[in-house]
Write a protein that holds these residues in place. Structure first.
Motif, mmCIF file in Angstrom:
data_model
loop_
_atom_site.group_PDB
_atom_site.id
_atom_site.type_symbol
_atom_site.label_atom_id
_atom_site.label_comp_id
_atom_site.label_asym_id
_atom_site.label_seq_id
_atom_site.Cartn_x
_atom_site.Cartn_y
_atom_site.Cartn_z
ATOM 1 N N ALA A 196 0.837 -1.209 0.000
ATOM 2 C CA ALA A 196 0.000 0.000 0.000
ATOM 3 C C ALA A 196 0.867 1.252 0.000
ATOM 4 O O ALA A 196 0.579 2.226 -0.710
ATOM 5 C CB ALA A 196 -0.929 -0.015 1.210
ATOM 6 N N TYR A 253 -7.706 4.008 -2.056
ATOM 7 C CA TYR A 253 -8.531 2.815 -1.815
ATOM 8 C C TYR A 253 -7.791 1.821 -0.927
ATOM 9 O O TYR A 253 -8.370 1.251 0.003
ATOM 10 C CB TYR A 253 -8.893 2.165 -3.144
ATOM 11 C CG TYR A 253 -9.724 0.909 -3.023
ATOM 12 C CD1 TYR A 253 -11.098 0.983 -2.789
ATOM 13 C CD2 TYR A 253 -9.144 -0.349 -3.132
ATOM 14 C CE1 TYR A 253 -11.865 -0.166 -2.665
ATOM 15 C CE2 TYR A 253 -9.897 -1.501 -3.015
ATOM 16 C CZ TYR A 253 -11.257 -1.401 -2.778
ATOM 17 O OH TYR A 253 -12.012 -2.552 -2.656
ATOM 18 N N ALA A 254 -6.503 1.618 -1.200
ATOM 19 C CA ALA A 254 -5.716 0.708 -0.376
ATOM 20 C C ALA A 254 -5.663 1.194 1.068
ATOM 21 O O ALA A 254 -5.782 0.394 2.013
ATOM 22 C CB ALA A 254 -4.308 0.580 -0.943
ATOM 23 N N ARG A 256 -7.871 3.066 2.642
ATOM 24 C CA ARG A 256 -9.188 2.879 3.264
ATOM 25 C C ARG A 256 -9.442 1.419 3.613
ATOM 26 O O ARG A 256 -10.062 1.101 4.642
ATOM 27 C CB ARG A 256 -10.274 3.398 2.324
ATOM 28 C CG ARG A 256 -10.310 4.913 2.210
ATOM 29 C CD ARG A 256 -11.287 5.377 1.142
ATOM 30 N NE ARG A 256 -11.449 6.836 1.158
ATOM 31 C CZ ARG A 256 -12.070 7.522 0.215
ATOM 32 N NH1 ARG A 256 -12.595 6.878 -0.832
ATOM 33 N NH2 ARG A 256 -12.162 8.835 0.296
ATOM 34 N N GLN A 257 -8.943 0.515 2.794
ATOM 35 C CA GLN A 257 -9.127 -0.908 3.079
ATOM 36 C C GLN A 257 -8.318 -1.320 4.311
ATOM 37 O O GLN A 257 -8.758 -2.175 5.090
ATOM 38 C CB GLN A 257 -8.716 -1.749 1.864
ATOM 39 C CG GLN A 257 -9.695 -1.679 0.707
ATOM 40 C CD GLN A 257 -10.984 -2.441 0.976
ATOM 41 O OE1 GLN A 257 -11.170 -3.036 2.028
ATOM 42 N NE2 GLN A 257 -11.888 -2.439 0.016
ATOM 43 N N ASN A 262 -8.966 -4.776 5.965
ATOM 44 C CA ASN A 262 -8.991 -5.600 4.755
ATOM 45 C C ASN A 262 -7.772 -5.266 3.900
ATOM 46 O O ASN A 262 -7.868 -5.002 2.700
ATOM 47 C CB ASN A 262 -10.289 -5.350 3.970
ATOM 48 C CG ASN A 262 -10.553 -6.438 2.953
ATOM 49 O OD1 ASN A 262 -9.951 -7.508 2.975
ATOM 50 N ND2 ASN A 262 -11.464 -6.171 2.031
ATOM 51 N N TYR A 265 -6.678 -7.231 0.415
ATOM 52 C CA TYR A 265 -7.493 -6.966 -0.771
ATOM 53 C C TYR A 265 -7.211 -5.572 -1.317
ATOM 54 O O TYR A 265 -7.063 -5.384 -2.527
ATOM 55 C CB TYR A 265 -8.976 -7.120 -0.456
ATOM 56 C CG TYR A 265 -9.864 -6.940 -1.672
ATOM 57 C CD1 TYR A 265 -9.893 -7.913 -2.669
ATOM 58 C CD2 TYR A 265 -10.645 -5.804 -1.827
ATOM 59 C CE1 TYR A 265 -10.697 -7.754 -3.795
ATOM 60 C CE2 TYR A 265 -11.442 -5.631 -2.949
ATOM 61 C CZ TYR A 265 -11.461 -6.616 -3.934
ATOM 62 O OH TYR A 265 -12.233 -6.443 -5.053
ATOM 63 N N GLY A 266 -7.121 -4.591 -0.438
ATOM 64 C CA GLY A 266 -6.828 -3.235 -0.888
ATOM 65 C C GLY A 266 -5.474 -3.139 -1.555
ATOM 66 O O GLY A 266 -5.320 -2.478 -2.590
ATOM 67 N N VAL A 344 -16.323 -0.074 0.760
ATOM 68 C CA VAL A 344 -15.122 -0.316 1.555
ATOM 69 C C VAL A 344 -15.517 -0.739 2.964
ATOM 70 O O VAL A 344 -16.350 -0.108 3.616
ATOM 71 C CB VAL A 344 -14.243 0.946 1.613
ATOM 72 C CG1 VAL A 344 -13.067 0.724 2.558
ATOM 73 C CG2 VAL A 344 -13.749 1.293 0.229
#
Length: 346
Positions: A196, A253-254, A256-257, A262, A265-266, A344
């Protein structure tokens, strides 16, 4: 203006004032700017993700994304991101955060019955200048975080595309300084978090490469007019802009995941997308600049070499894409659409 915005503004000002081509050249020669690092620590940048009980600001990953992206925008020649993530992981595990630069391994080590570490990382960025190394280690099926002195393991300097300090790292029966179980890590250990970070750094570097290309296309005159007036150049820069914009969204997005627990997955989504974007964007940039972009005097190659290096670290886009594919194939077909469209954290 919230804490995240204020910190990003201060970091932008610091990096703009203190980082230039000479700073990059010295770093690639192994001469890091100690004054820059002291200012970074004094501002609390490396503790922004850490909890308040560890002296940090307690920011989430999404709130820290602008600062981590700025590390790519300015090609920061010190391990700000790695130290920040290591401090976050240590504080979350209830361990003490040491002062100084920290290196972060994405490999899984083994913690034996005597509490000693075994394993190796063939290419550990910033190891030659770090005081400590944070690794994830497995013991009896339980993931642990272990902090060791950088000089506790065998090191062998390695060459990288970014030319920054890097070495292999091998531990054989080393007793860690601190150890704790890390239930917030999955079977990949720290790899998703480092992936990330690399994604956000690449997003920042892509934004800077875009700015360099736009500026050059508007000032470089050929056949009586700026090359940016030629449709072929315009098309390439437009494609580069789309890659940079997509990369920034994927990096956020990464982040926030990770906040939503998570991380893998991000990281998979971001690294697989941004890795491909970095490949295409670097090719476009060097086409726009031509031969001058690879000369030592120009700044472009300092970004494109880092893009190529970061693309490969913490799992390449191919590695993460294959992981996504295997997870999809392991599920029923009707699970794919809900997974793609889920918000998310869902």
């Amino acid at each position: 203006m919230n804490i995240s915005e204020m910190l990003a503004e201060q970091v932008q000002r610091l990096f703009t004032d203190r980082i230039d081509r000479d700073t990059w050249v010295r770093a690639e020669d192994g001469q890091l700017d100690s004054n820059l690092w002291q200012e970074i620590e004094a501002m609390g940048i490396t503790l922004a993700l850490s909890g308040e009980d560890a002296g940090g600001a307690g920011l989430g990953w999404a709130e820290s994304e602008p600062v981590l992206r700025l590390c790519g925008v300015h090609a920061v020649p010190v391990p700000v991101g790695e130290t920040s993530i290591a401090a976050w992981a240590l504080s979350r595990a209830g361990l003490e955060v040491p002062e100084g630069m920290l290196a972060l391994s994405d490999k899984i080590f083994e913690l034996d019955a005597q509490g000693r570490l075994h394993g190796q990382d063939a290419q550990l960025s910033w190891l030659p200048v770090a005081g400590h190394v944070l690794v994830a280690a497995m013991h009896d099926g339980v993931m642990h975080l272990c902090l060791v002195c950088a000089d506790a393991g065998r090191q062998q300097a390695t060459e990288t595309l970014d030319r920054l300090p890097c070495a292999s790292f091998e531990l054989d029966g080393v007793l860690p300084l601190q150890t704790a179980e890390a239930p917030f890590l999955d079977e990949l250990g720290l790899r998703p978090h480092l992936a990330a970070l690399r994604s956000m750094q690449m997003a920042g570097a892509l934004a800077r490469v875009l700015d360099l290309c736009v500026e050059y296309a508007n000032t470089r005159v050929q056949f009586g007019k700026p090359i940016g007036k030629f449709q072929a150049i315009q098309q390439m820069i437009a494609e580069l802009a789309s890659q940079a914009a997509a990369a920034q969204v994927a990096g956020l997005y990464a982040a926030r995941q990770i906040d939503a627990d998570n991380a893998s997955y991000g990281a998979a989504v971001a690294k697989s997308l941004i890795g491909r974007a970095a490949t295409r964007a670097a090719a476009i940039a060097h086409q726009v600049f031509g031969a001058i972009g690879v000369t030592d005097e120009h700044s472009l190659h300092y970004y494109t070499r880092r893009l190529w290096q970061w693309r490969a670290e913490a799992g390449s886009e191919h590695w993460w894409s294959e992981r996504i594919g295997r997870e999809v194939l392991a599920q029923r077909g009707d699970h794919l659409w809900p997974q793609l469209t889920a918000p998310v954290g869902a």
